[in-house]
Design a protein around this motif. Sequence first.
Motif, PDB file in Angstrom:
ATOM      1  N   LEU A   7      43.512  54.345  28.957  1.00 23.79           N
ATOM      2  CA  LEU A   7      43.094  53.847  30.278  1.00 23.79           C
ATOM      3  C   LEU A   7      41.620  53.480  30.314  1.00 23.79           C
ATOM      4  CD1 LEU A   7      44.995  56.216  32.722  1.00 23.79           C
ATOM      5  CD2 LEU A   7      45.116  53.729  32.701  1.00 23.79           C
ATOM      6  N   ILE A   8      40.759  54.365  29.801  1.00 20.89           N
ATOM      7  CA  ILE A   8      39.323  54.086  29.903  1.00 20.89           C
ATOM      8  C   ILE A   8      38.864  53.001  28.926  1.00 20.89           C
ATOM      9  CG2 ILE A   8      38.766  56.362  30.827  1.00 20.89           C
ATOM     10  CD1 ILE A   8      37.527  57.043  28.077  1.00 20.89           C
ATOM     11  N   ASN A   9      39.692  52.667  27.947  1.00 21.89           N
ATOM     12  CA  ASN A   9      39.350  51.586  27.027  1.00 21.89           C
ATOM     13  C   ASN A   9      39.777  50.217  27.544  1.00 21.89           C
ATOM     14  OD1 ASN A   9      37.949  52.563  24.595  1.00 21.89           O
ATOM     15  ND2 ASN A   9      39.693  53.939  24.481  1.00 21.89           N
ATOM     16  N   SER A  10      40.301  50.181  28.748  1.00 28.24           N
ATOM     17  CA  SER A  10      40.773  48.943  29.364  1.00 28.24           C
ATOM     18  C   SER A  10      39.606  47.992  29.638  1.00 28.24           C
ATOM     19  CB  SER A  10      41.468  49.293  30.683  1.00 28.24           C
ATOM     20  OG  SER A  10      41.692  48.142  31.446  1.00 28.24           O
ATOM     21  N   ASP A  11      39.910  46.691  29.642  1.00 30.15           N
ATOM     22  CA  ASP A  11      38.918  45.690  30.045  1.00 30.15           C
ATOM     23  C   ASP A  11      38.624  45.814  31.538  1.00 30.15           C
ATOM     24  OD1 ASP A  11      38.747  44.679  27.509  1.00 30.15           O
ATOM     25  OD2 ASP A  11      40.091  42.995  27.873  1.00 30.15           O
ATOM     26  N   GLN A  12      39.606  46.321  32.266  1.00 28.97           N
ATOM     27  CA  GLN A  12      39.457  46.500  33.709  1.00 28.97           C
ATOM     28  C   GLN A  12      38.679  47.793  33.971  1.00 28.97           C
ATOM     29  OE1 GLN A  12      43.146  46.328  35.774  1.00 28.97           O
ATOM     30  NE2 GLN A  12      42.323  47.093  37.681  1.00 28.97           N
ATOM     31  N   LYS A  37      40.171  51.066  46.900  1.00 34.27           N
ATOM     32  CA  LYS A  37      41.307  50.445  46.219  1.00 34.27           C
ATOM     33  C   LYS A  37      41.882  49.307  47.062  1.00 34.27           C
ATOM     34  CE  LYS A  37      44.514  49.931  43.121  1.00 34.27           C
ATOM     35  NZ  LYS A  37      44.211  49.167  41.910  1.00 34.27           N
ATOM     36  N   ASP A  38      42.023  49.543  48.372  1.00 32.20           N
ATOM     37  CA  ASP A  38      42.539  48.500  49.265  1.00 32.20           C
ATOM     38  C   ASP A  38      41.629  47.276  49.250  1.00 32.20           C
ATOM     39  OD1 ASP A  38      44.625  50.182  49.935  1.00 32.20           O
ATOM     40  OD2 ASP A  38      43.809  50.742  51.894  1.00 32.20           O
ATOM     41  N   ASN A  39      40.329  47.514  49.173  1.00 28.47           N
ATOM     42  CA  ASN A  39      39.343  46.440  49.188  1.00 28.47           C
ATOM     43  C   ASN A  39      39.293  45.683  47.867  1.00 28.47           C
ATOM     44  OD1 ASN A  39      36.499  45.278  48.927  1.00 28.47           O
ATOM     45  ND2 ASN A  39      36.541  45.901  51.080  1.00 28.47           N
ATOM     46  N   MET A  40      39.358  46.415  46.755  1.00 26.59           N
ATOM     47  CA  MET A  40      39.185  45.798  45.437  1.00 26.59           C
ATOM     48  C   MET A  40      40.501  45.422  44.756  1.00 26.59           C
ATOM     49  SD  MET A  40      35.868  47.598  43.806  1.00 26.59           S
ATOM     50  CE  MET A  40      35.644  46.187  42.746  1.00 26.59           C
ATOM     51  N   GLY A  41      41.594  46.018  45.196  1.00 24.82           N
ATOM     52  CA  GLY A  41      42.915  45.675  44.666  1.00 24.82           C
ATOM     53  C   GLY A  41      43.014  45.848  43.162  1.00 24.82           C
ATOM     54  N   ASP A  42      43.500  44.800  42.481  1.00 29.59           N
ATOM     55  CA  ASP A  42      43.755  44.856  41.038  1.00 29.59           C
ATOM     56  C   ASP A  42      42.498  44.778  40.186  1.00 29.59           C
ATOM     57  OD1 ASP A  42      46.427  45.089  41.545  1.00 29.59           O
ATOM     58  OD2 ASP A  42      46.852  42.954  41.319  1.00 29.59           O
ATOM     59  N   ARG A  43      41.338  44.647  40.805  1.00 28.87           N
ATOM     60  CA  ARG A  43      40.095  44.571  40.025  1.00 28.87           C
ATOM     61  C   ARG A  43      39.616  45.939  39.557  1.00 28.87           C
ATOM     62  NH1 ARG A  43      36.057  41.795  43.798  1.00 28.87           N
ATOM     63  NH2 ARG A  43      37.313  42.853  45.350  1.00 28.87           N
TER      64      ARG A  43
END
Length: 99
Positions: A7-12, A37-43
Amino acid sequence: MSKFNELINSDQPVLIDFFATWCGPCQMLMPVLKEVKDNMGDRITILKMDVDKNQELAAQFQVRGVPTLMLFQKGKQLWRQSGVLSKDEIIRTIVAKTI
């Protein structure tokens, strides 16, 4: 642990909330993180990590107080802060620190 590293190695960007169920300030932070989370969504990915159930991980990152927020991207810790922050402070930090 390998799932965590994946998870922490993700580009996101990944925001980790080290918390405890008995911690009052941690409870105050929960709705704030939902707003982030609601504000940033999938970012952003937000991961809640109970220090009592994940003592080894908490020790690895030297979490001494809760809540402690950590921001990771591509395996690097970009930011760390203990205590309760506002939604705007958290979002500003994520935007400023990530690629």
